[in-house]
Design a protein around this motif. Structure first.
Motif: not given
Length: 99
Positions: A23-26, A36-45, A71-83
């Motif tokens: 979970t990532v947040t912006g 709130t989104a997941n690291a696959n860039k899907v908005i959760q709430s 901001k949430a999408m940027e965090q998701a992208e960073n996590v995704s690239q790292s993984e």
């Protein structure tokens, strides 16, 4: 070669599952808007503070929502690239430092 391809597909599926669970947040306006989104860039709430919502105009709200979503999408992208980088390094053994 086919085995490597199947292994790569399996690893990619595992990474996708991990990213779904992260979970990532912006936030914007000091936390008055939280996306709130997941690291696959899907908005959760999307959460908007009630007091802020009473006083905000439509244009301000839209602008701050865009900020929080980005901001949430940027965090998701960073996590995704790292993984994905970790998966590639694991699969290809670094290929002489390329990963």
């Amino acid at each position: 070669m086919f085995d490597k391809l199947m292994q790569a597909q399996q690893k990619a599926g595992e990474v996708k599952q991990r990213l779904d669970a992260i979970t990532v947040t912006g936030t914007a306006e000091g936390g008055k808007i939280t996306v709130t989104a997941n690291a696959n860039k899907v908005i959760q709430s999307v959460a908007i503070d009630d007091d802020f919502l009473k006083d905000a105009d439509k244009e301000q709200l839209e602008e701050l929502l865009v900020i929080a979503i980005n901001k949430a999408m940027e965090q998701a992208e960073n996590v995704s690239q790292s993984e994905m980088g970790a998966m590639a390094k694991d699969m290809f053994g670094g290929l002489g430092g390329l990963f």
